[in-house]
Scaffold this motif. Structure first.
Motif, PDB file in Angstrom:
ATOM      1  N   ARG A 140       0.795  -1.218   0.000  1.00 13.42           N
ATOM      2  CA  ARG A 140       0.000   0.000   0.000  1.00 13.42           C
ATOM      3  C   ARG A 140       0.837   1.282   0.000  1.00 13.42           C
ATOM      4  N   THR A 141       2.150   1.171  -0.147  1.00 14.56           N
ATOM      5  CA  THR A 141       2.969   2.351  -0.370  1.00 14.56           C
ATOM      6  C   THR A 141       2.820   2.757  -1.838  1.00 14.56           C
ATOM      7  N   PHE A 142       3.318   3.936  -2.210  1.00 15.61           N
ATOM      8  CA  PHE A 142       3.042   4.408  -3.566  1.00 15.61           C
ATOM      9  C   PHE A 142       3.633   3.502  -4.641  1.00 15.61           C
ATOM     10  N   MET A 143       4.876   3.083  -4.494  1.00 15.77           N
ATOM     11  CA  MET A 143       5.461   2.223  -5.525  1.00 15.77           C
ATOM     12  C   MET A 143       4.733   0.893  -5.591  1.00 15.77           C
ATOM     13  N   THR A 144       4.413   0.320  -4.435  1.00 16.02           N
ATOM     14  CA  THR A 144       3.743  -0.980  -4.460  1.00 16.02           C
ATOM     15  C   THR A 144       2.293  -0.861  -4.931  1.00 16.02           C
ATOM     16  N   MET A 145       1.628   0.273  -4.660  1.00 14.94           N
ATOM     17  CA  MET A 145       0.291   0.471  -5.233  1.00 14.94           C
ATOM     18  C   MET A 145       0.368   0.489  -6.754  1.00 14.94           C
ATOM     19  N   ALA A 146       1.407   1.117  -7.286  1.00 14.30           N
ATOM     20  CA  ALA A 146       1.588   1.125  -8.735  1.00 14.30           C
ATOM     21  C   ALA A 146       1.843  -0.279  -9.269  1.00 14.30           C
ATOM     22  N   MET A 147       2.498  -1.111  -8.456  1.00  5.05           N
ATOM     23  CA  MET A 147       2.830  -2.463  -8.877  1.00  5.05           C
ATOM     24  C   MET A 147       1.655  -3.422  -8.766  1.00  5.05           C
ATOM     25  N   ASN A 148       0.682  -3.091  -7.920  1.00  2.00           N
ATOM     26  CA  ASN A 148      -0.461  -3.987  -7.741  1.00  2.00           C
ATOM     27  C   ASN A 148      -1.234  -4.170  -9.042  1.00  2.00           C
ATOM     28  N   GLY A 149      -1.756  -5.377  -9.228  1.00  2.00           N
ATOM     29  CA  GLY A 149      -2.550  -5.669 -10.414  1.00  2.00           C
ATOM     30  C   GLY A 149      -4.033  -5.552 -10.159  1.00  2.00           C
ATOM     31  N   LYS A 150      -4.421  -4.670  -9.236  1.00  2.00           N
ATOM     32  CA  LYS A 150      -5.820  -4.431  -8.915  1.00  2.00           C
ATOM     33  C   LYS A 150      -5.908  -3.039  -8.315  1.00  2.00           C
ATOM     34  N   VAL A 151      -6.847  -2.233  -8.809  1.00  5.27           N
ATOM     35  CA  VAL A 151      -6.917  -0.833  -8.393  1.00  5.27           C
ATOM     36  C   VAL A 151      -7.627  -0.673  -7.052  1.00  5.27           C
ATOM     37  N   ALA A 152      -8.893  -1.114  -6.996  1.00  6.53           N
ATOM     38  CA  ALA A 152      -9.708  -0.906  -5.791  1.00  6.53           C
ATOM     39  C   ALA A 152      -9.460  -2.031  -4.785  1.00  6.53           C
ATOM     40  N   PRO A 153      -9.398  -1.710  -3.496  1.00  5.26           N
ATOM     41  CA  PRO A 153      -9.548  -0.372  -2.905  1.00  5.26           C
ATOM     42  C   PRO A 153      -8.224   0.344  -2.672  1.00  5.26           C
ATOM     43  N   TYR A 154      -7.122  -0.234  -3.126  1.00  2.00           N
ATOM     44  CA  TYR A 154      -5.810   0.210  -2.684  1.00  2.00           C
ATOM     45  C   TYR A 154      -5.396   1.563  -3.248  1.00  2.00           C
ATOM     46  N   ALA A 155      -5.686   1.828  -4.514  1.00  2.00           N
ATOM     47  CA  ALA A 155      -5.175   3.044  -5.159  1.00  2.00           C
ATOM     48  C   ALA A 155      -6.274   3.970  -5.658  1.00  2.00           C
ATOM     49  N   THR A 156      -7.504   3.695  -5.289  1.00  2.00           N
ATOM     50  CA  THR A 156      -8.645   4.413  -5.863  1.00  2.00           C
ATOM     51  C   THR A 156      -8.608   5.911  -5.574  1.00  2.00           C
ATOM     52  N   ASP A 157      -8.217   6.319  -4.388  1.00  2.00           N
ATOM     53  CA  ASP A 157      -8.383   7.704  -3.943  1.00  2.00           C
ATOM     54  C   ASP A 157      -7.090   8.505  -3.857  1.00  2.00           C
ATOM     55  N   PHE A 158      -5.995   7.983  -4.399  1.00  2.00           N
ATOM     56  CA  PHE A 158      -4.705   8.568  -4.053  1.00  2.00           C
ATOM     57  C   PHE A 158      -3.937   9.181  -5.223  1.00  2.00           C
ATOM     58  N   GLY A 159      -4.628   9.487  -6.308  1.00  2.00           N
ATOM     59  CA  GLY A 159      -3.999  10.230  -7.388  1.00  2.00           C
ATOM     60  C   GLY A 159      -3.047   9.419  -8.236  1.00  2.00           C
ATOM     61  N   THR A 160      -2.134  10.135  -8.861  1.00  2.00           N
ATOM     62  CA  THR A 160      -1.217   9.529  -9.831  1.00  2.00           C
ATOM     63  C   THR A 160      -0.204   8.614  -9.142  1.00  2.00           C
ATOM     64  N   MET A 161      -0.029   7.436  -9.701  1.00  4.14           N
ATOM     65  CA  MET A 161       0.939   6.473  -9.179  1.00  4.14           C
ATOM     66  C   MET A 161       2.305   6.675  -9.849  1.00  4.14           C
ATOM     67  N   PRO A 162       3.380   6.190  -9.229  1.00  7.89           N
ATOM     68  CA  PRO A 162       4.702   6.265  -9.860  1.00  7.89           C
ATOM     69  C   PRO A 162       4.721   5.556 -11.211  1.00  7.89           C
ATOM     70  N   GLY A 163       5.580   6.023 -12.082  1.00  9.19           N
ATOM     71  CA  GLY A 163       5.691   5.437 -13.413  1.00  9.19           C
ATOM     72  C   GLY A 163       6.705   4.320 -13.473  1.00  9.19           C
ATOM     73  N   ASN A 164       7.040   3.914 -14.693  1.00  9.52           N
ATOM     74  CA  ASN A 164       8.012   2.854 -14.963  1.00  9.52           C
ATOM     75  C   ASN A 164       7.556   1.494 -14.468  1.00  9.52           C
ATOM     76  N   VAL A 165       6.222   1.314 -14.311  1.00 11.14           N
ATOM     77  CA  VAL A 165       5.662   0.018 -13.938  1.00 11.14           C
ATOM     78  C   VAL A 165       4.776  -0.467 -15.082  1.00 11.14           C
ATOM     79  N   PHE A 166       5.019  -1.686 -15.532  1.00 14.44           N
ATOM     80  CA  PHE A 166       4.262  -2.248 -16.653  1.00 14.44           C
ATOM     81  C   PHE A 166       3.644  -3.573 -16.234  1.00 14.44           C
ATOM     82  N   ARG A 167       2.581  -3.950 -16.925  1.00 15.57           N
ATOM     83  CA  ARG A 167       1.759  -5.071 -16.490  1.00 15.57           C
ATOM     84  C   ARG A 167       1.718  -6.156 -17.567  1.00 15.57           C
ATOM     85  N   ALA A 168       1.660  -7.400 -17.086  1.00 19.58           N
ATOM     86  CA  ALA A 168       1.511  -8.553 -17.973  1.00 19.58           C
ATOM     87  C   ALA A 168       0.432  -9.475 -17.407  1.00 19.58           C
TER      88      ALA A 168
END
Length: 430
Positions: A140-168
């Motif tokens: 639930r830190t910013f980098m790990t929220m960006a890394m998570n493969g699911k948005v809600a409820p972890y990153a829904t309310d917290f604005g822009t996430m860090p970049g350089n993270v890609f998903r497969a």
């Protein structure tokens, strides 16, 4: 104070985003049982979300923590080191299956371990990008929220996430994602977004945790190892939930024989005391400069004492064998439920890392998140803590202590069965 009084305080003083929806408050606990502030007995099938594989307050862990309490509580190990930190590093180095000689850094939480794993990978490779997977959960830190493969409820309310993270894609054939498709998606991500010359690491859970308890096939893990080697990227395996005996091995990756460059761990490594670790190949772990890793509380003496005691308990009490035996018991009961209930499908387990899916249509694998929520609520009313998870919210996961007594296990499983019958009926009663 009783439950009602504590709830009043919670509503008044605890931030909504951090407040538990539960109305019972733990007063004391032992192995797989909790008693609340009103004296009610509750069976625990959650284990603090996978933290208590050897149960609440294991006597040997309690004894070790109390003994350490009489010596040193805190110095900040970067200011004044102490035996516990280096002893934990030694023990973890010997049992963690990374490539070559392992070195260790300790942190406070799973998310902090993942953050540091990314930092270390960037230092070791000189690259920035990381590739993660659909359904993955890393914190639930910013980098790990960006890394998570699911948005809600972890990153829904917290604005822009860090970049350089890609998903497969993560291979879950039950939900239509084959291993071949997952590998095609990974290779496409490398080709279209995450250029290998800029990508430090591929990060994945060998068994999805919050994503639904789906294990990655051995062939998929081997393919990732090969892709990382081909492109000069590091393989980082997140064992925060799957580690420390949940799957019948100390780490789930051991089932595959694949050796990553870095493994992160936390949760059950200290039986409830806050600690985590990043364990990796020495060349990788030594890549960053002096004083570049750490924190005020990292590797706290009390948590180190607990970790050493946990490792002793694993050896002395055959915890891995107990995990496999528990998995067999759960699989047998799950099979009965799958036959008896039209809503129970896709029973699965790797050791004691076990789950079922609740569906409206078995043929179509249609998720029933509403039923999963209702089952957890009904179980709590009957004195059982039960958790759902999964990308679709319809997975029921079972994280009772591996050390649970047989009679308590059966009592808890009976509650699940009774709750299902009340909610949907069964073929036997239809």
């Amino acid at each position: 104070m009783n439950n009602a009084q504590l709830n009043e305080l919670k509503q008044r003083y605890v931030a909504n985003g951090a407040a538990s929806p539960a109305t019972q408050f733990a007063d004391r606990a032992e192995n797989a049982l909790i008693w609340d502030a009103d004296g009610n007995r509750i069976i625990d099938f959650a284990g603090g979300i996978g933290v208590l594989n050897i149960g609440h307050r294991h006597p040997k862990v309690v004894e070790a923590v109390k003994a350490q309490l009489d010596k040193v509580m805190h110095t900040c190990q970067t200011v004044m080191p102490y035996e516990g930190y280096v002893k934990v590093a030694e023990r973890l180095s010997k049992v963690t299956p990374v490539r070559g000689h392992a070195k260790v850094m300790l942190a406070n939480s799973g998310a902090e371990a993942l953050e540091n794993a990314v930092k270390i990978a960037r230092a070791a490779t000189g690259k920035n990008n990381v590739i993660c997977f659909d359904g993955g959960y890393h914190g639930r830190t910013f980098m790990t929220m960006a890394m998570n493969g699911k948005v809600a409820p972890y990153a829904t309310d917290f604005g822009t996430m860090p970049g350089n993270v890609f998903r497969a894609p993560y291979p879950v054939p039950y939900h239509g994602v084959s291993e071949d498709e997952a590998l095609r998606g990974l290779k496409m991500a490398i080709k279209t977004d995450a250029n290998p010359r800029d990508t430090a690491a591929i990060v994945l859970e060998p068994v999805l945790g919050e994503g639904g308890f789906y294990p990655a096939p051995t062939s998929f893990l081997k393919a990732i190892r090969e892709i990382c080697d081909e492109h000069g990227m590091l393989m980082i395996v997140d064992e925060v939930q799957s580690g420390f005996g949940r799957t019948g091995k100390l780490f789930a990756i051991e089932h595959s024989g694949v050796e990553p460059d870095i493994i992160t761990m936390a949760k059950s490594m200290a039986d409830g005391m806050p600690i985590s670790a990043v364990v990796g190949t020495d060349r990788v772990m030594d890549a960053s400069g002096a004083n570049s890793l750490g924190g005020t509380y990292t590797g706290n003496p009390l948590s180190c004492a607990a970790t050493l005691a946990v490792l002793d308990v694993f050896e002395e009490e055959k915890i891995l064998e107990k995990s496999l035996a528990l998995g067999d018991k759960l699989a047998k009961r799950f099979g009965q439920w799958q036959s008896d209930f039209d809503c129970v499908d896709n029973a699965r387990n790797m050791g004691a890392m076990a789950a079922i899916d609740l569906v409206t249509d078995k043929a179509k694998h249609t998720p029933d998140a509403d039923l999963a929520a209702a089952l957890c609520k009904k179980a709590r009313e009957k004195g059982l803590i039960l958790l759902s998870c999964g990308l679709y919210g319809n997975t029921i996961r079972f994280l009772m202590p591996v050390t649970i007594e047989d009679e308590i296990l059966e009592e808890g499983l009976d509650i699940v069965e009774a709750a299902l019958k009340e909610l949907v009926g069964s073929k036997a009663t239809a």
